[in-house]
Design a protein around this motif. Structure first.
Motif, PDB file in Angstrom:
ATOM      1  N   GLY A  51     -27.286   3.943  -3.250  1.00 35.76           N
ATOM      2  CA  GLY A  51     -27.921   5.230  -3.568  1.00 35.76           C
ATOM      3  C   GLY A  51     -27.078   6.155  -4.161  1.00 35.76           C
ATOM      4  N   LYS A  52     -25.704   6.317  -3.856  1.00 37.59           N
ATOM      5  CA  LYS A  52     -24.778   7.245  -4.381  1.00 37.59           C
ATOM      6  C   LYS A  52     -24.504   7.130  -5.563  1.00 37.59           C
ATOM      7  N   LEU A  53     -24.708   8.334  -6.268  1.00 32.23           N
ATOM      8  CA  LEU A  53     -24.553   8.706  -7.745  1.00 32.23           C
ATOM      9  C   LEU A  53     -23.278   9.049  -7.981  1.00 32.23           C
ATOM     10  N   VAL A  54     -22.628   8.100  -8.744  1.00 34.52           N
ATOM     11  CA  VAL A  54     -21.176   8.278  -9.331  1.00 34.52           C
ATOM     12  C   VAL A  54     -21.011   8.451 -10.634  1.00 34.52           C
ATOM     13  N   GLN A  55     -20.161   9.443 -11.156  1.00 37.81           N
ATOM     14  CA  GLN A  55     -19.859   9.806 -12.354  1.00 37.81           C
ATOM     15  C   GLN A  55     -18.606   9.098 -12.859  1.00 37.81           C
ATOM     16  N   VAL A  56     -18.836   8.566 -14.018  1.00 37.03           N
ATOM     17  CA  VAL A  56     -17.667   7.872 -14.681  1.00 37.03           C
ATOM     18  C   VAL A  56     -17.471   8.549 -16.131  1.00 37.03           C
ATOM     19  N   SER A  57     -16.179   8.675 -16.322  1.00 36.08           N
ATOM     20  CA  SER A  57     -15.905   9.090 -17.800  1.00 36.08           C
ATOM     21  C   SER A  57     -14.718   7.904 -18.469  1.00 36.08           C
ATOM     22  N   SER A  58     -15.426   7.390 -19.473  1.00 36.65           N
ATOM     23  CA  SER A  58     -14.880   6.148 -20.132  1.00 36.65           C
ATOM     24  C   SER A  58     -14.257   6.106 -21.546  1.00 36.65           C
ATOM     25  N   PRO A  59     -13.299   6.208 -21.869  1.00 34.44           N
ATOM     26  CA  PRO A  59     -12.835   6.210 -23.234  1.00 34.44           C
ATOM     27  C   PRO A  59     -13.630   5.549 -24.161  1.00 34.44           C
ATOM     28  N   ASN A  60     -13.759   5.679 -25.463  1.00 35.66           N
ATOM     29  CA  ASN A  60     -14.571   4.928 -26.488  1.00 35.66           C
ATOM     30  C   ASN A  60     -13.330   4.229 -27.158  1.00 35.66           C
ATOM     31  N   ALA A  61     -12.757   3.249 -26.724  1.00 34.28           N
ATOM     32  CA  ALA A  61     -11.665   2.716 -27.330  1.00 34.28           C
ATOM     33  C   ALA A  61     -11.946   1.711 -28.507  1.00 34.28           C
ATOM     34  N   HIS A  62     -13.171   1.346 -28.486  1.00 37.79           N
ATOM     35  CA  HIS A  62     -13.664   0.414 -29.646  1.00 37.79           C
ATOM     36  C   HIS A  62     -14.962   0.776 -30.289  1.00 37.79           C
ATOM     37  N   ARG A  63     -15.197   0.525 -31.481  1.00 35.54           N
ATOM     38  CA  ARG A  63     -16.129   1.139 -32.205  1.00 35.54           C
ATOM     39  C   ARG A  63     -17.764   0.365 -31.989  1.00 35.54           C
ATOM     40  N   SER A  64     -17.561  -0.705 -31.477  1.00 30.77           N
ATOM     41  CA  SER A  64     -18.889  -1.409 -31.200  1.00 30.77           C
ATOM     42  C   SER A  64     -19.544  -0.796 -30.022  1.00 30.77           C
ATOM     43  N   ALA A  65     -20.841  -0.446 -30.326  1.00 34.29           N
ATOM     44  CA  ALA A  65     -21.397  -0.015 -29.242  1.00 34.29           C
ATOM     45  C   ALA A  65     -22.135  -1.044 -28.255  1.00 34.29           C
ATOM     46  N   GLU A  66     -21.835  -2.142 -28.865  1.00 32.84           N
ATOM     47  CA  GLU A  66     -22.421  -3.436 -27.791  1.00 32.84           C
ATOM     48  C   GLU A  66     -21.280  -3.804 -26.722  1.00 32.84           C
ATOM     49  N   LEU A  67     -20.229  -3.179 -26.907  1.00 41.35           N
ATOM     50  CA  LEU A  67     -19.330  -3.353 -25.649  1.00 41.35           C
ATOM     51  C   LEU A  67     -19.408  -2.475 -24.588  1.00 41.35           C
ATOM     52  N   ALA A  68     -20.009  -1.426 -24.811  1.00 42.63           N
ATOM     53  CA  ALA A  68     -20.257  -0.307 -23.659  1.00 42.63           C
ATOM     54  C   ALA A  68     -21.731  -0.865 -22.833  1.00 42.63           C
ATOM     55  N   PRO A  69     -21.608  -0.604 -21.503  1.00 39.47           N
ATOM     56  CA  PRO A  69     -22.670  -0.775 -20.811  1.00 39.47           C
ATOM     57  C   PRO A  69     -23.777   0.135 -21.380  1.00 39.47           C
ATOM     58  N   ALA A  70     -25.193  -0.321 -21.188  1.00 36.03           N
ATOM     59  CA  ALA A  70     -26.218   0.356 -21.595  1.00 36.03           C
ATOM     60  C   ALA A  70     -26.901   0.864 -19.932  1.00 36.03           C
ATOM     61  N   GLY A  71     -28.175   1.571 -20.250  1.00 36.18           N
ATOM     62  CA  GLY A  71     -28.809   2.109 -19.582  1.00 36.18           C
ATOM     63  C   GLY A  71     -29.512   0.961 -18.586  1.00 36.18           C
ATOM     64  N   ASN A  72     -29.682   1.006 -17.324  1.00 39.09           N
ATOM     65  CA  ASN A  72     -30.476   0.066 -16.438  1.00 39.09           C
ATOM     66  C   ASN A  72     -29.670  -1.096 -16.231  1.00 39.09           C
ATOM     67  N   GLU A  73     -28.542  -1.231 -16.553  1.00 35.44           N
ATOM     68  CA  GLU A  73     -27.594  -2.509 -16.646  1.00 35.44           C
ATOM     69  C   GLU A  73     -26.722  -2.361 -15.537  1.00 35.44           C
ATOM     70  N   PRO A  74     -26.790  -3.391 -14.669  1.00 35.89           N
ATOM     71  CA  PRO A  74     -25.936  -3.844 -13.512  1.00 35.89           C
ATOM     72  C   PRO A  74     -24.458  -3.772 -13.781  1.00 35.89           C
ATOM     73  N   VAL A  75     -23.479  -2.797 -13.156  1.00 33.82           N
ATOM     74  CA  VAL A  75     -21.963  -2.812 -13.510  1.00 33.82           C
ATOM     75  C   VAL A  75     -21.188  -2.672 -12.139  1.00 33.82           C
ATOM     76  N   HIS A  76     -19.924  -3.058 -12.355  1.00 31.96           N
ATOM     77  CA  HIS A  76     -18.959  -2.715 -11.222  1.00 31.96           C
ATOM     78  C   HIS A  76     -18.201  -1.704 -11.537  1.00 31.96           C
ATOM     79  N   LEU A  77     -17.886  -0.956 -10.584  1.00 28.09           N
ATOM     80  CA  LEU A  77     -17.013   0.255 -10.740  1.00 28.09           C
ATOM     81  C   LEU A  77     -15.678   0.144  -9.762  1.00 28.09           C
ATOM     82  N   SER A  78     -14.510   0.410 -10.449  1.00 28.93           N
ATOM     83  CA  SER A  78     -13.447   0.153  -9.778  1.00 28.93           C
ATOM     84  C   SER A  78     -12.154   1.168  -9.952  1.00 28.93           C
ATOM     85  N   TRP A  79     -11.395   1.267  -9.034  1.00 27.40           N
ATOM     86  CA  TRP A  79     -10.052   2.280  -9.262  1.00 27.40           C
ATOM     87  C   TRP A  79      -9.094   1.934  -8.248  1.00 27.40           C
TER      88      TRP A  79
END
Length: 369
Positions: free
Chosen positions: A331-359
């Motif tokens: 339930g923790k809300l985390v903000q992520v800023s990700s560079p758009n290094a590729h033109r294709s929008a298909e490479l980027a995660p979309a809304g309601n999609e499960p993801v992994h955050l790491s650092w």
């Protein structure tokens, strides 16, 4: 070596235990600070923190309740503004509407009794410096906001002060003009070698302009350092939260290994660099900047990374980068800023999609206050 890193370097401006109270309330509460010749120093803070009062104390428009200000080795106690080696550029610019640009710049020089030839030469030199040579006969109302700002700067520099004090100098400009003017201001300061002290509430402006920054809160300095030091290594939750966007995770250090932080609100261990501080408090916070966090559909293969699982809740597209708000499984809300290094929008995660955050661990900053 920077002068503030050299123990033998003499400060150009020394503020010592300076205090100013109004009706028993301290607007400036016993601050001490050394500023070196040729610095472009920023005092950063929110409304009511005391930064403008401090600037007025330096200029001589306010008398301190106690404490000391020394400029170039001289004590400023009891000296009125016109006897100090300073000049001040006000937020409103305070240009005389019925004077031409040239007359506005020349005003202080005429008051000082300089000869006509010297005034003409210096005004021409200053208008060239601020790139307004062709505007000398215009009135302020015939200028854009950025041009008026440069007239005010030229007038403040006309008397060749040792220190120029600037109170929110770019606040009246729109974003694009403000960004361009920041670089112009830096170039002028570098060419002249005059010590600039800028008061601002804008974190980006302070980071862009300043050699060093003092973050101010409730009349006191809470951290002084270079823009990199303050952004990357904030010393408290207040500085971390005030100076840019940041994620804060509450936790406690693992007893057997304090480089592992147990974080109930994420359900994961947060890896941090080993710290020399002993003992660590029972409750601490880990700060992570949004741009340090990687967002992927799959878990990273690297070892020693902090990894959180979650779902994309919101996404904002800014062209060169996208900002994601990810809700972790706990339930923790985390903000992520990700560079758009590729033109294709298909490479980027979309809304309601499960993801992994790491650092990596060196992107985690432990805050104990």
């Amino acid at each position: 070596m920077n002068p503030w890193e050299d123990p033998a370097a003499e400060p150009f401006i020394r503020i010592k235990e300076l205090r100013k109270s109004f009706g028993g309330v301290a607007a400036v509460d016993g601050v001490s600070l050394d500023i070196y010749r040729g610095e472009l120093f920023a005092i950063l803070g929110g409304s009511g923190c005391g930064k403008s009062t401090l600037l007025r104390l330096l200029a001589g428009f306010e008398a301190p309740t106690s404490g000391e200000v020394r400029i170039d080795g001289s004590d400023m106690a009891g000296r009125p503004p016109f006897e100090r080696p300073t000049n001040m550029m006000f937020q409103s610019y305070a240009l005389f509407p019925h004077y031409t640009v040239a007359d506005n710049v020349a005003y202080g020089l005429r008051k000082d009794g300089l000869g006509k030839a010297e005034i003409k030469e210096r005004v021409a030199e200053l208008l060239e410096l601020v790139q307004l040579q062709e505007f000398g006969r215009r009135k302020p109302r015939q200028l854009s906001g950025g041009q008026q700002q440069r007239v005010a700067l030229a007038r403040a520099l006309a008397k060749r002060p040792k220190v120029l004090l600037l109170d929110e100098p770019l606040a009246a400009l729109d974003r694009n003009l403000r960004e361009r003017t920041q670089f112009e201001l830096m170039g002028i300061q570098e060419r002249l070698g005059i010590t600039f002290i800028v008061v601002t509430h804008d974190q980006e402006e302070a980071m862009t302009l300043a050699t060093r920054i003092a973050v101010m809160d409730a009349g006191r300095f809470v951290q002084v350092g270079t823009p990199t030091e303050i952004y990357e290594y904030p010393n408290s939750r207040f500085v971390a939260d005030f100076f840019g966007t940041i994620n804060l995770f509450e936790g406690r250090a693992e007893a057997s290994d304090p480089s592992r932080i147990i974080c109930a609100e994420t359900g994961a261990l947060i890896h941090v660099e080993p710290t020399a501080e002993r003992p660590l408090p029972d409750v601490l916070f880990v700060a992570v900047r949004p741009e340090k966090i990687r967002i992927d559909r799959e878990a990273p293969a690297e070892q020693g990374m902090t990894v959180l699982r979650g779902t994309v809740e919101d996404m904002a597209y800014y062209g060169n980068h996208s900002v994601y708000r990810v809700r972790t499984d706990q339930g923790k809300l985390v903000q992520v800023s990700s560079p758009n290094a590729h033109r294709s929008a298909e490479l980027a995660p979309a809304g309601n999609e499960p993801v992994h955050l790491s650092w990596p661990r060196d992107c985690s900053v432990v805050l104990t206050q």
